[in-house]
Write a protein that holds these residues in place. Structure first.
Motif, PDB file in Angstrom:
ATOM      1  N   UNK A   1       0.832  -1.213   0.000  1.00 25.01           N
ATOM      2  CA  UNK A   1       0.000   0.000   0.000  1.00 25.01           C
ATOM      3  C   UNK A   1       0.863   1.258   0.000  1.00 25.01           C
ATOM      4  N   UNK A   2       1.921   1.265   0.810  1.00 22.12           N
ATOM      5  CA  UNK A   2       2.812   2.423   0.879  1.00 22.12           C
ATOM      6  C   UNK A   2       3.528   2.626  -0.457  1.00 22.12           C
ATOM      7  N   UNK A   3       4.013   1.531  -1.037  1.00 21.06           N
ATOM      8  CA  UNK A   3       4.723   1.629  -2.318  1.00 21.06           C
ATOM      9  C   UNK A   3       3.814   2.156  -3.419  1.00 21.06           C
ATOM     10  N   UNK A   4       2.549   1.731  -3.412  1.00 16.77           N
ATOM     11  CA  UNK A   4       1.634   2.213  -4.444  1.00 16.77           C
ATOM     12  C   UNK A   4       1.350   3.702  -4.279  1.00 16.77           C
ATOM     13  N   UNK A   5       1.173   4.150  -3.039  1.00 19.19           N
ATOM     14  CA  UNK A   5       0.981   5.589  -2.790  1.00 19.19           C
ATOM     15  C   UNK A   5       2.190   6.376  -3.266  1.00 19.19           C
ATOM     16  N   UNK A   6       3.368   5.868  -2.972  1.00 19.92           N
ATOM     17  CA  UNK A   6       4.600   6.554  -3.374  1.00 19.92           C
ATOM     18  C   UNK A   6       4.732   6.599  -4.891  1.00 19.92           C
ATOM     19  N   UNK A   7       4.403   5.473  -5.552  1.00 21.42           N
ATOM     20  CA  UNK A   7       4.489   5.425  -7.010  1.00 21.42           C
ATOM     21  C   UNK A   7       3.530   6.426  -7.651  1.00 21.42           C
ATOM     22  N   UNK A   8       2.307   6.526  -7.103  1.00 21.30           N
ATOM     23  CA  UNK A   8       1.327   7.478  -7.640  1.00 21.30           C
ATOM     24  C   UNK A   8       1.797   8.919  -7.443  1.00 21.30           C
ATOM     25  N   UNK A   9       2.365   9.191  -6.261  1.00 23.46           N
ATOM     26  CA  UNK A   9       2.848  10.545  -5.978  1.00 23.46           C
ATOM     27  C   UNK A   9       4.026  10.899  -6.884  1.00 23.46           C
ATOM     28  N   UNK A  10       4.921   9.942  -7.103  1.00 24.01           N
ATOM     29  CA  UNK A  10       6.077  10.184  -7.968  1.00 24.01           C
ATOM     30  C   UNK A  10       5.641  10.422  -9.406  1.00 24.01           C
ATOM     31  N   UNK A  11       4.631   9.677  -9.853  1.00 21.40           N
ATOM     32  CA  UNK A  11       4.124   9.853 -11.209  1.00 21.40           C
ATOM     33  C   UNK A  11       3.498  11.236 -11.384  1.00 21.40           C
ATOM     34  N   UNK A  12       2.727  11.660 -10.377  1.00 20.87           N
ATOM     35  CA  UNK A  12       2.122  12.996 -10.433  1.00 20.87           C
ATOM     36  C   UNK A  12       3.199  14.075 -10.438  1.00 20.87           C
ATOM     37  N   UNK A  13       4.239  13.873  -9.642  1.00 21.73           N
ATOM     38  CA  UNK A  13       5.353  14.831  -9.566  1.00 21.73           C
ATOM     39  C   UNK A  13       6.043  14.972 -10.924  1.00 21.73           C
ATOM     40  N   UNK A  14       6.246  13.838 -11.610  1.00 16.81           N
ATOM     41  CA  UNK A  14       6.850  13.861 -12.942  1.00 16.81           C
ATOM     42  C   UNK A  14       5.957  14.611 -13.924  1.00 16.81           C
ATOM     43  N   UNK A  15       4.646  14.329 -13.875  1.00 19.12           N
ATOM     44  CA  UNK A  15       3.713  14.978 -14.816  1.00 19.12           C
ATOM     45  C   UNK A  15       3.662  16.485 -14.613  1.00 19.12           C
ATOM     46  N   UNK A  16       3.859  16.927 -13.377  1.00 19.79           N
ATOM     47  CA  UNK A  16       3.778  18.357 -13.057  1.00 19.79           C
ATOM     48  C   UNK A  16       5.139  19.048 -13.140  1.00 19.79           C
ATOM     49  N   UNK A  17       6.071  18.416 -13.869  1.00 20.01           N
ATOM     50  CA  UNK A  17       7.358  19.052 -14.088  1.00 20.01           C
ATOM     51  C   UNK A  17       8.243  19.071 -12.859  1.00 20.01           C
ATOM     52  N   UNK A  18       8.097  18.086 -11.990  1.00 19.16           N
ATOM     53  CA  UNK A  18       8.912  17.967 -10.771  1.00 19.16           C
ATOM     54  C   UNK A  18       8.828  19.215  -9.895  1.00 19.16           C
ATOM     55  N   UNK A  19       7.611  19.685  -9.702  1.00 13.22           N
ATOM     56  CA  UNK A  19       7.391  20.889  -8.890  1.00 13.22           C
ATOM     57  C   UNK A  19       7.795  20.639  -7.438  1.00 13.22           C
ATOM     58  N   UNK A  20       8.530  21.582  -6.839  1.00 12.62           N
ATOM     59  CA  UNK A  20       9.026  21.400  -5.471  1.00 12.62           C
ATOM     60  C   UNK A  20       7.882  21.326  -4.461  1.00 12.62           C
ATOM     61  N   UNK A  21       6.791  22.047  -4.717  1.00 20.34           N
ATOM     62  CA  UNK A  21       5.710  22.044  -3.728  1.00 20.34           C
ATOM     63  C   UNK A  21       4.924  20.730  -3.728  1.00 20.34           C
ATOM     64  N   UNK A  22       5.220  19.827  -4.672  1.00 22.48           N
ATOM     65  CA  UNK A  22       4.584  18.515  -4.662  1.00 22.48           C
ATOM     66  C   UNK A  22       5.429  17.454  -3.962  1.00 22.48           C
ATOM     67  N   UNK A  23       6.636  17.826  -3.555  1.00 20.23           N
ATOM     68  CA  UNK A  23       7.489  16.854  -2.858  1.00 20.23           C
ATOM     69  C   UNK A  23       6.915  16.578  -1.471  1.00 20.23           C
ATOM     70  N   UNK A  24       7.068  15.334  -1.020  1.00 23.94           N
ATOM     71  CA  UNK A  24       6.619  14.971   0.328  1.00 23.94           C
ATOM     72  C   UNK A  24       7.538  15.614   1.358  1.00 23.94           C
ATOM     73  N   UNK A  25       6.936  16.144   2.398  1.00 22.59           N
ATOM     74  CA  UNK A  25       7.706  16.681   3.510  1.00 22.59           C
ATOM     75  C   UNK A  25       8.065  15.598   4.501  1.00 22.59           C
ATOM     76  N   UNK A  26       8.726  15.991   5.603  1.00 25.24           N
ATOM     77  CA  UNK A  26       9.160  15.009   6.601  1.00 25.24           C
ATOM     78  C   UNK A  26       7.969  14.239   7.161  1.00 25.24           C
ATOM     79  N   UNK A  27       6.858  14.907   7.394  1.00 23.56           N
ATOM     80  CA  UNK A  27       5.690  14.241   7.968  1.00 23.56           C
ATOM     81  C   UNK A  27       5.119  13.201   7.039  1.00 23.56           C
TER      82      UNK A  27
END
Length: 219
Positions: free
Chosen positions: A193-219
């Motif tokens: 479940x965690x890996x799938x969430x991470x994969x989806x977030x990484x894919x969205x980050x790539x589509x949005x041009x690697x925007x810094x505000x889409x990166x996961x924070x420490x929390x």
């Protein structure tokens, strides 16, 4: 518009087949090559097992291919003993998958496990992934490449070269009936479940041009 017309003419909707239609599917291709079944009882067994199996037609397709390959050279008869050895229509695919893994080294089996888990969603359905998504980096990459080739050659996975080499699990039955894969999924549910969430977030980050505000924070 013209392309749409051509595509519509090329579509054929295959509805569930009844007993007599299944019998034709089983008997007539073999007969075209001069091959017969050992008995009517064997044909009846194949029909009955296919009718009552979820996704029966793809399973029958796989089983018939295995029965064909199980014949001795020059043998013109498909025999009941061969079907028993396969485990019937419902067991042929899963036994084949287990035998395929048993024939690999421990490192390749572990790599095959990682690849297969990446091709199942948290909802327990099949998904497609590219080779880049399936293969790890570093020293593990070559082992995973070998495992991927074994799974494709063994017809456990299919490769769709039309979509940048996308891979997926070949049969829905492997998700629902293969106890080995089901056990892996149960044991790895939380990580999966965690890996799938991470994969989806990484894919969205790539589509949005690697925007810094889409990166996961420490929390």
């Amino acid at each position: 518009p013209e392309l749409g017309d051509e595509m519509a003419r090329g579509l054929y909707f295959l509805r569930p087949l009844g007993g007599e239609q299944l019998r034709e599917v089983i008997v007539r291709p073999a007969a075209a090559k001069g091959v017969v079944y050992e008995s009517e009882a064997l044909i009846d067994t194949l029909v009955a097992q296919t009718e009552h199996a979820p996704g029966g037609l793809p399973l029958l397709q796989f089983t018939l291919a295995e029965l064909w390959d199980a014949r001795a050279a020059g043998d013109r008869t498909i025999r009941s003993a061969a079907l028993d050895a396969l485990g019937g229509v419902t067991g042929a695919l899963t036994r084949h998958a287990d035998r395929l893994l048993a024939g690999t080294r421990a490192s390749e089996r572990a790599a095959a496990r990682r690849i297969l888990l990446r091709l199942v969603t948290t909802q327990g359905t099949r998904t497609r992934r590219s080779k880049a998504e399936l293969l790890a980096g570093g020293a593990a990459r070559e082992v995973e490449r070998t495992a991927l080739e074994v799974l494709v050659r063994g017809r456990v996975l299919v490769a769709n070269n039309a979509q940048d080499g996308a891979y997926e699990i070949a049969h829905e039955a492997l998700l629902t009936q293969w106890s080995t894969l089901q056990d892996w999924l149960r044991r790895d549910a939380a990580n999966h479940a965690v890996q799938e969430r991470l994969a989806q977030a990484a894919s969205a980050w790539e589509r949005m041009g690697r925007a810094r505000d889409l990166l996961w924070g420490r929390r």
